[in-house]
Write a protein that holds these residues in place. Sequence first.
Motif, short mmCIF file in Angstrom:
data_model
loop_
_atom_site.label_atom_id
_atom_site.label_comp_id
_atom_site.label_asym_id
_atom_site.label_seq_id
_atom_site.Cartn_x
_atom_site.Cartn_y
_atom_site.Cartn_z
N TRP A 61 -10.58 4.04 -1.11
CA TRP A 61 -11.29 3.00 -0.42
C TRP A 61 -12.57 3.34 -0.32
O TRP A 61 -13.27 2.57 -0.47
CB TRP A 61 -10.58 2.34 0.82
N THR A 62 -12.85 4.64 -0.07
CA THR A 62 -14.51 4.91 0.16
C THR A 62 -15.11 5.07 -1.10
O THR A 62 -16.59 4.98 -1.12
CB THR A 62 -14.56 6.44 0.77
N VAL A 63 -14.72 5.12 -2.15
CA VAL A 63 -15.31 4.96 -3.64
C VAL A 63 -15.00 3.80 -4.31
O VAL A 63 -15.66 3.55 -5.70
CB VAL A 63 -15.16 6.27 -4.48
N GLU A 64 -14.47 2.99 -3.97
CA GLU A 64 -14.01 1.84 -4.78
C GLU A 64 -15.24 0.75 -5.06
O GLU A 64 -16.17 0.69 -4.44
CB GLU A 64 -12.93 1.22 -4.09
N ASN A 65 -15.14 0.21 -6.17
CA ASN A 65 -16.16 -0.77 -6.62
C ASN A 65 -15.98 -1.94 -5.58
O ASN A 65 -14.62 -2.53 -5.34
CB ASN A 65 -15.78 -1.21 -8.02
N GLN A 66 -17.09 -2.51 -5.21
CA GLN A 66 -16.95 -3.74 -4.23
C GLN A 66 -16.88 -5.11 -4.94
O GLN A 66 -16.74 -6.04 -4.19
CB GLN A 66 -18.29 -3.74 -3.31
N ALA A 101 -12.28 -1.28 -12.53
CA ALA A 101 -11.15 -0.36 -12.85
C ALA A 101 -10.84 0.23 -11.42
O ALA A 101 -11.48 0.03 -10.36
CB ALA A 101 -11.89 0.88 -13.42
N ASN A 102 -9.52 0.56 -11.30
CA ASN A 102 -8.93 1.10 -10.16
C ASN A 102 -9.75 2.35 -9.76
O ASN A 102 -9.70 3.38 -10.65
CB ASN A 102 -7.34 1.29 -10.31
N PRO A 103 -10.04 2.51 -8.50
CA PRO A 103 -10.80 3.92 -8.11
C PRO A 103 -9.97 5.01 -8.31
O PRO A 103 -10.37 6.30 -8.23
CB PRO A 103 -11.10 3.71 -6.85
N ASP A 104 -8.53 5.02 -8.29
CA ASP A 104 -7.61 6.10 -8.28
C ASP A 104 -6.79 5.85 -9.68
O ASP A 104 -5.90 4.99 -9.55
CB ASP A 104 -6.91 6.22 -7.24
N GLN A 105 -7.18 6.38 -10.74
CA GLN A 105 -6.19 6.31 -12.09
C GLN A 105 -5.12 6.93 -11.92
O GLN A 105 -3.97 6.36 -12.53
CB GLN A 105 -7.15 6.55 -13.21
N ALA A 106 -4.86 8.02 -11.27
CA ALA A 106 -3.70 8.46 -11.03
C ALA A 106 -2.71 7.62 -10.34
O ALA A 106 -1.58 7.59 -10.60
CB ALA A 106 -3.39 9.76 -10.16
N TRP A 107 -3.19 6.89 -9.28
CA TRP A 107 -2.36 5.67 -8.70
C TRP A 107 -1.81 4.78 -9.45
O TRP A 107 -0.71 4.42 -9.65
CB TRP A 107 -3.15 5.07 -7.36
N GLU A 108 -2.88 4.38 -10.39
CA GLU A 108 -2.65 3.06 -11.16
C GLU A 108 -1.57 3.56 -12.44
O GLU A 108 -0.79 2.57 -12.70
CB GLU A 108 -3.88 2.62 -11.68
N CYS A 167 -1.24 -1.85 -3.13
CA CYS A 167 -2.72 -2.03 -3.62
C CYS A 167 -3.16 -0.90 -2.74
O CYS A 167 -2.92 -0.51 -1.52
CB CYS A 167 -3.05 -3.38 -3.01
N ASN A 168 -4.10 -0.31 -3.34
CA ASN A 168 -4.76 0.94 -2.84
C ASN A 168 -6.29 0.86 -2.43
O ASN A 168 -7.00 1.68 -2.27
CB ASN A 168 -4.62 2.22 -3.70
N GLU A 169 -6.80 -0.51 -2.46
CA GLU A 169 -8.22 -0.84 -2.06
C GLU A 169 -8.38 -1.70 -0.94
O GLU A 169 -7.36 -2.25 -0.32
CB GLU A 169 -8.72 -1.36 -3.33
N MET A 170 -9.52 -1.89 -0.47
CA MET A 170 -9.95 -2.85 0.22
C MET A 170 -10.50 -4.02 -0.24
O MET A 170 -10.31 -5.13 0.41
CB MET A 170 -11.20 -2.29 1.39
N VAL A 171 -10.81 -3.86 -1.36
CA VAL A 171 -11.57 -5.18 -1.94
C VAL A 171 -10.96 -5.41 -3.53
O VAL A 171 -11.47 -4.97 -4.60
CB VAL A 171 -13.12 -5.18 -2.21
N PRO A 172 -9.45 -5.40 -3.75
CA PRO A 172 -8.81 -5.27 -4.87
C PRO A 172 -9.42 -6.42 -5.63
O PRO A 172 -9.83 -7.45 -5.52
CB PRO A 172 -7.44 -5.48 -4.30
N ALA A 173 -9.18 -6.25 -6.97
CA ALA A 173 -9.69 -7.30 -8.04
C ALA A 173 -8.80 -8.89 -7.70
O ALA A 173 -7.67 -8.67 -7.61
CB ALA A 173 -8.90 -6.75 -9.37
N TRP A 174 -9.65 -9.93 -7.79
CA TRP A 174 -9.33 -11.17 -7.60
C TRP A 174 -8.42 -11.13 -6.08
O TRP A 174 -7.76 -11.98 -5.87
CB TRP A 174 -8.20 -11.64 -8.46
N ARG A 175 -8.98 -10.26 -5.06
CA ARG A 175 -8.19 -10.18 -3.76
C ARG A 175 -6.91 -9.86 -3.55
O ARG A 175 -6.59 -9.88 -2.38
CB ARG A 175 -8.82 -11.45 -2.94
N SER A 176 -6.28 -9.51 -4.86
CA SER A 176 -4.94 -9.35 -4.96
C SER A 176 -4.30 -10.64 -4.16
O SER A 176 -3.25 -10.25 -3.25
CB SER A 176 -4.48 -8.03 -3.93
N ASP A 177 -4.56 -11.82 -4.40
CA ASP A 177 -4.23 -12.95 -3.58
C ASP A 177 -3.10 -13.65 -4.30
O ASP A 177 -2.50 -13.00 -5.32
CB ASP A 177 -5.70 -13.85 -3.44
#
Length: 804
Positions: free
Chosen positions: A51-56, A62-69, A407-417
Motif C-alpha cells: 500500500w505504500t507504493v500503490e498507484n493512487q 496495475a497491482n503494486p504486488d504482481q506476486a500477490w496478483e 484486496c491488498n490496496e488502500m485505493v483499489p481499482a474502481w474502489r473494489s466496490d
Amino acid sequence: MTDMMSNVKKQAMRWWSVMGCLAGVAGAESQVMWYAKPADGYGLKSPLKAWTVENQSPTAKANPDQAWEKYALPLGNGHMGAMMYGGVELNRIQLNESTLWAGGPGAKGWQQNLNKPDAYRYLPEIRKALLDGDQKKVKELSAEHLRGLGPDDRAEIIKIFGAYQTFGEIYIKSSHKEASKYRRELDLSTGVHRVRYEHGGKEYERTAFCSYPDRCMVIRYAGEAAQDLEFSMASPHEVKGTQDGKVFVFSGKVKNNGLELDCRVSVEHEGGSVSVSDAGISVKGSKATTFTLVLNTNYAPVVGTWRGEAAAKRSKKQLAAAVSHDFKALKQRHVEDHQALHGRVAIDLGKTDPKIAALPTDERMQLQKKGKPDHDLEELYFQFGRYLLIGSSRDGSLPANLQGLWCNEMVPAWRSDYHLNINLQMNYWPSGPCNLIECQRPLIDYTETLSKTGTAAAKAYFNARGWTANLTSNIWGFTAPNPGKNRPRYWAYFPLAGAWLTTHAWEQYAFEGDKRYLEEKCWPIMAGTCDFLVDSFYKLPSGEMSSTPSWSPEHGPASLGATCDIAMAREALMGAIEAARILGKEGKQVEDWKKLKDQLVDYKVGKHGQLQEWYEDIDNPKDKHRHLNHLFGLYPGSQISVAKTPELAKAAHVSLTQRGDGATGWSMGWKLNFWARMQDGDHAYILMRNLFKKGTNPNLLDVHPPFQIDGNFGGCAGMAEMLLQSHYHAEGGELELIPALPKEWHTGFYKGLRGRGGYTVDLEWKQGEVSKGRLSAERDGKVTVHFNGGSKQFDLKAGESVSF
C-alpha cells in the motif's frame, strides 16, 4: 492425493458404483492447486507493505504486488480473507476483513442521501430534447441534473463514497533460511492451504485455513524438529500492537471514518517457550505452534448509523470460542463445513496426459496458452470458482465485491466496490446451477438494505414509489448516480440496477422454493422494484412504455430506451407477477405490473440483422465493446432462447458474432454464457479457452486487468451452463442436459448440478450422448428433461429420485 480423501470423491465413488460405472471418478481428484515456489519466488515485484507504493488512481491500474496478483493463494470464510505467499524464512500473509471500508458515516462530507432532490423536475425537458433528436441538449441537461450530490473530483468523491481496503499483512519469520523439496498447495475440497519442505534433513509442514464455523484463521507450524518463530503485523491504518495476557492485539481505527479495527492472535505451542509483547509473538524451540487469529470492525448493516457492537468485544468472544477447540477440532469443524458445500458437485470433462497432470499448476496454465486442452485443469478452474464463492460469501457476511474479499490496496481499482451494471450480479451466477444457492443469501440481504435506502433515489430522480439503485454502490447503502458533471451519464446513471438485483431475489426462490422466504423477504424487494417501474417508465408517442432517457451501460449515446433496461424490467415484472400468483396477491398493484409488462417496448432486430442495443437502430457491426447488456434476455434472463424465440436468438447470434471472441476477463466470461445459451458448445469452448489464455493468472484468478473476480464466477457459471440448463415453471421445471457440449468434452460425467424448480442432476455421457443419469427432486412437481434429441417427463415428489 491429499492426506484426507475429499468428500467429493467419496460421494462420486458411491454414486457411480451404484450406477455400475466408475469411469471418470479421477476427475473428482482435480481439486488441488500446487506450486513448486513461494508466490514471491518468480522474480516479480513483491514489496512488503504494498500500500505504500500503490498507484493512487481509483480506476484501471496495475497491482503494486504482481506476486500477490499472480501467485498468492486465497483463503476465506466470507468475513475474513487471506492471501498466502508461502515463503520459508518469511511467511507473508495479506489480510482482509469484508467490512473494512473507508467513507460513509464519519467521513467528512458524508450524508446518507446524496441524491439530487429535484432531478425529476427536469425529466420532461430531457425527454422532449431526446424526442426532438437534440443529443447536445440531452447531454447538457443530464450532466447537470441526472447526477448525485458531491464533488466532481474523483479523489474527493472516494473520501465520501469510500473504498474497500486491506487490513495489512502478517509476517512470520522462521529460523529456516533454506528449503528443499518445497511444495505449496491449496486443496479446494477442504479449503486448506499447506506448505511442505525439508530443512536439514527434517520434514516440515505449515497448515492454514479460514474457518466459517469459528470465524477465525488458523496457522499451524509443525515438523520433525523444533523451530523458532517471530510473529508480527503491519497495517496502513491507525492501529498499534498491545499485549493482553497471552494474546497479541493489533487494534485501532480507519483514519478516514473512525471505523473500529480489532485483530487478536492467540498462540498454542508444544515444547519450548512463548512470549507476547506489543511488537508481536516470539516462539522459541517449539515442535508445533498454532496461531489462531480473529479480525473485526464495528460495522453493522443498520441504515443511518452503519455501526454495531464494538470490534474488540466481537473479537474477544470469537477468540474465546475458537481457542476452546484444539487444532485438530478446529480443522475438522472447518473441513466438515466446507465440504458440506464444496463436496456437492463432482465433474469429469475428459483425460489429461499424466505427464502434464503431474506439473505444478502455474506450468500447466502456461501450457494452456499454446498447448492442447488440459481437461483436469478445466475441472480445477470450475471447482476454483465454486471455492471462491464459498470463501467470499456466506450467511451473515457482505456479498462478494469486485475482488471477492481479497484486496491488498488502500485505493483499489474502481474502489473494489459493488458495480451494479453486471459485476456484482455476475459474482452470483454460479450460486444456483453450481449447487451453492446458500452463498447468494448475502446478496439478497444486501439488496434488501438497498431497497430501504433506494427509496430516496426513486423519489429524487422520478418522483416515484418503490426503490432503485444506480451504477455503483458501497456498504453504506449508496443508491444515487455518482457525482461529476463532465462524464457521460452511462458511467453513473443506471436506474435499472434495482430491477437487475431483484431478478436475483426471484432466482433464490426459483432454486430453493422457500415460500416463507418469498413472502417475507423477496416480495417486499420485488414489489418495491415493480412499483418503481410503473411510476418511472415513460409512454412514447408510439404508445410503448420505455425507460426514457436511457443509456446502455458504459456504451453509446442517450436513447429512448436501451434494450437492457427493457429486458431487465420485463424480467423483474415476470418474476413479481409469478410471485403474486404463488402468494395469492391480487388487486390494482399487481394489475398495474401486468399492464406495464404488456406495454413494454418489444425487442427490435436492426438493419444488420442484429438485436438492437438501443431503441434507435444505430449499432455498429464493427463495434467490439466489452459490454453486451442488450443480450440480458438471452443470459442471465429467460426471454430469448433458440427453441422458443428463434428469430430473436438469430439476432442475438449476429450481435455476438459482431462483438467477437476477445475482451476483458469478465466480458469473456459473459460471452461464454451467451454461447452456452445459444447451445453452441464449440463456440462456448472457444470463449472458455480465451478466458484461460488471456484472462486468467497462474493462480487461476481472473484479470480484467487488473484482478477482478467476476470473470472467475462468470467462467464457472458458463461451464455449468454448457452442461445443464434449467427453466422455472409454475408446476415444476424443465431441464436440458449437456445442451452446449463441445467436441472436446465428448465423454465425461458430473454429479450435483442443480436446476430451477428444485432438481439435482447426476449425469454420464459418452461420445456426446447421455448414457446414464439420475434426477432428484427437492419438492413436488412435474419436470420435462430434454436429452439425446428427445424428452422425458417425470412427476416427482419431494425426496424422490429417478434414473434414466
